[in-house]
Design an enzyme around this catalytic site. Sequence first.
Site, PDB file in Angstrom:
ATOM      1  NE  ARG A 165      -2.908  -2.445   3.098  1.00  0.00           N
ATOM      2  CZ  ARG A 165      -3.511  -2.675   4.272  1.00  0.00           C
ATOM      3  NH1 ARG A 165      -3.407  -1.584   5.393  1.00  0.00           N
ATOM      4  NH2 ARG A 165      -3.985  -3.943   4.485  1.00  0.00           N
ATOM      5  CG  ASP A 191       0.175   5.355   4.334  1.00  0.00           C
ATOM      6  OD1 ASP A 191      -0.653   4.503   4.368  1.00  0.00           O
ATOM      7  OD2 ASP A 191       1.510   5.139   4.529  1.00  0.00           O
ATOM      8  NE  ARG A 232       3.934   9.890   5.395  1.00  0.00           N
ATOM      9  CZ  ARG A 232       2.583  10.100   5.721  1.00  0.00           C
ATOM     10  NH1 ARG A 232       2.190   9.088   5.237  1.00  0.00           N
ATOM     11  NH2 ARG A 232       1.839  11.030   6.201  1.00  0.00           N
TER      12      ARG A 232
END
Lengths: 253, 253
Positions: free
Chosen positions: B58, B60, B206
Amino acid sequence: METASCARNRNFLMIIEYDGTAFHGWQRQASDRSIQQEIETALAAMTGQKVTLFGSGRTDAGVHALAQTANFHCLTRIMPRDLQNGLNSLLPDDIVIRECSIVPMDFHARYTAKSKLYRYTIFNTPWPPAIGRQYGWWIRAPLDLDAMRAGVGCLIGVHDFKAFEGSGSPRQHTIRNIMRAELNVQHDGRLLFEIEADGFLRYMVRNIIGTLVMIGQGKLAPPQLNTILISRDRRSAGITAPPQGLCLVKVTY
Amino acid sequence: METASCARNRNFLMIIEYDGTAFHGWQRQASDRSIQQEIETALAAMTGQKVTLFGSGRTDAGVHALAQTANFHCLTRIMPRDLQNGLNSLLPDDIVIRECSIVPMDFHARYTAKSKLYRYTIFNTPWPPAIGRQYGWWIRAPLDLDAMRAGVGCLIGVHDFKAFEGSGSPRQHTIRNIMRAELNVQHDGRLLFEIEADGFLRYMVRNIIGTLVMIGQGKLAPPQLNTILISRDRRSAGITAPPQGLCLVKVTY
């Protein structure tokens, strides 16, 4: 004796970056969103005065600028740095004041300019990019870069560009001096066309690009660019390239 | 005898570019716009079948991809090239299928992957850009790049990255092998952080960026990155950097 805090009439010069995607161009219009209107509205909020912005020139709807210039006269005690900070906090994300300074009262962003540099980006790739698609013109079939470069060579120097002028834009004359014009290829299939001149006619860069692309597609031979120039006939030149590939990169004084 | 035009079950691999700005991430969701849902809908329109897309992982909300990968099984006679053409004409501008090919039936975009490469872009400039502002994190004050590079050095190799994992993302284990991590400066004040690993935990890049920026701001010393790793405590690491700076650049098989 005058102190720094006294309000007096000053001439401010700003260097402005904008993403033209969501604007109907530089120039203030009755209803559509323009860069000039956004900045003039922010200036009015900061200074309490109706301020008129003099841009180095208009950019059309969808055209970007890394360094558009504009000056304005204002009776104020605000210092350039504070003005820049204030404007950048008031302005939307797609306009940024990159520099602000005080210039002599007779400086005019348009009439004092010696030359302007524009860049046009072409994505010559099998598929258009998703990331950054707002900043170029996608052309799928491989372009003949050698032919395009030969065409670019015809542009340098002083020529009458009437054949590359958009309609509805009367000028004193249509002769311009192209100081530099080059086509560079990047590793990722991006073509960057850079052109510097003492001035540009309306749609001139986009009409030149439309013609160069026809040369790159083999629809025109490179020397025909010269023939088109001499013809002074807009109908002989290529299509107007779309606006999102165009960016005003520098104004030199 | 089977001919090329017979419908049979095939496994297709696609390389996908997307601009994550207007998506709630890769994964199909009940109501929000996702990349998986857009492509599955286009595939259903083309094949007349309900197709499930298996992404390499995935991304985000707001995260971009230059080359996300995904595979799907489909009983069809459509050839990859035609599938790609059809999808690209059906899909919105912010998703582009860059490649499409047939792979062995046991190939899985996620489980067959050997490594992934992410890039994070920081604009370390006095003002944010207007052009391309969707593709980076703006940090005004100059960052100490030498200190950040020293921190980056601590990441290489096999470590337990539990301290850099977002909550709500159970995994079998939190040990990952970082094959490459480097910080490069571009001429225009852009910092590009590239990190390649055999896998990533949720928010891992991140959270690492958030911690590296604290090092660059002098709020943490470079060796503290190692201390944070050893702590396995999310609360000891920095903030989660915003999504728009992150881009999935490559998946290696």
